[in-house]
Design an enzyme around this catalytic site. Structure first.
Site: not given
Length: 253
Positions: A47, A147, A149, A175
């Site tokens: 991000h 991850q 998520e 998420d």
């Protein structure tokens, strides 16, 4: 001369490792946060505006003082190879939802015969001067964090934790909540149940767990539950909060 244990070995031993997230394209920010005394830094290449040159400058500024894990934009061979060649201590890979995806990530992060990482001459190799030394030790030192998520990752978590070479699972609660149709509702019972499943499976498998929270209060419950790879705070939020607090004090005087 005593050799310091690697970040990967400390993670495997279950040591509490406190980090913070960097999103601003600034080597100075990385240097300042390194000097603050964190155990590691989470450089977020998924991000925000960070480009390869920004990440390189951050790693150069921090040097060997603080291990840096870089979150790549996606589970891709080129992105993983690039940040490791820059000298990152390891990678954080988002949206790893199956054991097959996890196995691919490990393959791309390890040199043969354990994997298929491409061989180049870059900062990690001392631009060629420490090539042999780096290649001989990289597979043992490089940290691979995946991850969890998405609800699909929760459903496949038992298979994911069995993939050789995965060093930790980093829970992504926001998420995850979105994948359950509960955007941002991380206290919803459905989201809590999914988090509990990941926690239970990982701890049973002795897989280190990671968690991100904006504040110390947000991560403390997970530290209490045995999570050890902790990311507390974001550079932008830390800056904004400190500035806001100072202004509040000044305007009261």
């Amino acid at each position: 001369m005593t050799t310091m244990p690697s970040f990967r070995s400390r993670l495997a031993e279950g040591q509490p490792l406190l980090g913070t997230m960097i999103t601003l394209p600034s080597a100075a920010v990385a240097e300042i946060l390194s000097d603050a005394g964190f155990d590691w830094l989470f450089i977020d290449g998924e991000h925000g505006p960070l480009q390869t040159q920004d990440i390189l400058a951050m790693l150069q500024a921090v040097g060997d003082r603080t291990p840096c894990l870089v979150r790549v934009p996606a589970a891709g061979e080129v992105a993983i190879k690039t940040v490791l060649d820059l000298g990152a201590e390891g990678i954080i890979v988002p949206q790893v939802n199956t054991a097959e995806q996890a196995a691919n990530v490990v393959q791309w992060a390890r040199y043969a015969p354990q994997g298929s990482r491409g061989v180049g001459l870059a900062r990690a190799h001392g631009y060629g001067r420490r090539f042999k030394e780096y290649v001989e030790t990289a597979n043992e030192r490089t940290v691979v964090v995946v991850q969890a998520e998405h609800i699909q990752a929760v459903e496949n978590i038992e298979a994911i934790v069995k993939v050789p070479g995965v060093d930790a699972v980093l829970l992504g609660p926001y998420d995850l909540s979105a994948s359950l149709g509960k955007m941002g509702q991380i206290d919803d019972p459905t989201v809590i149940a999914a988090i509990d499943r990941v926690t239970e499976v990982c701890q049973r498998a002795k897989m280190p767990l990671g968690y991100f929270g904006v504040t110390a209060a947000a991560v403390q419950p997970f530290i209490d539950r045995g999570y050890t790879l902790i990311t507390a705070g974001v550079d932008t939020v830390l800056l904004a909060h400190a500035a806001g607090q100072m202004l509040k004090q000044l305007r009261k005087s």
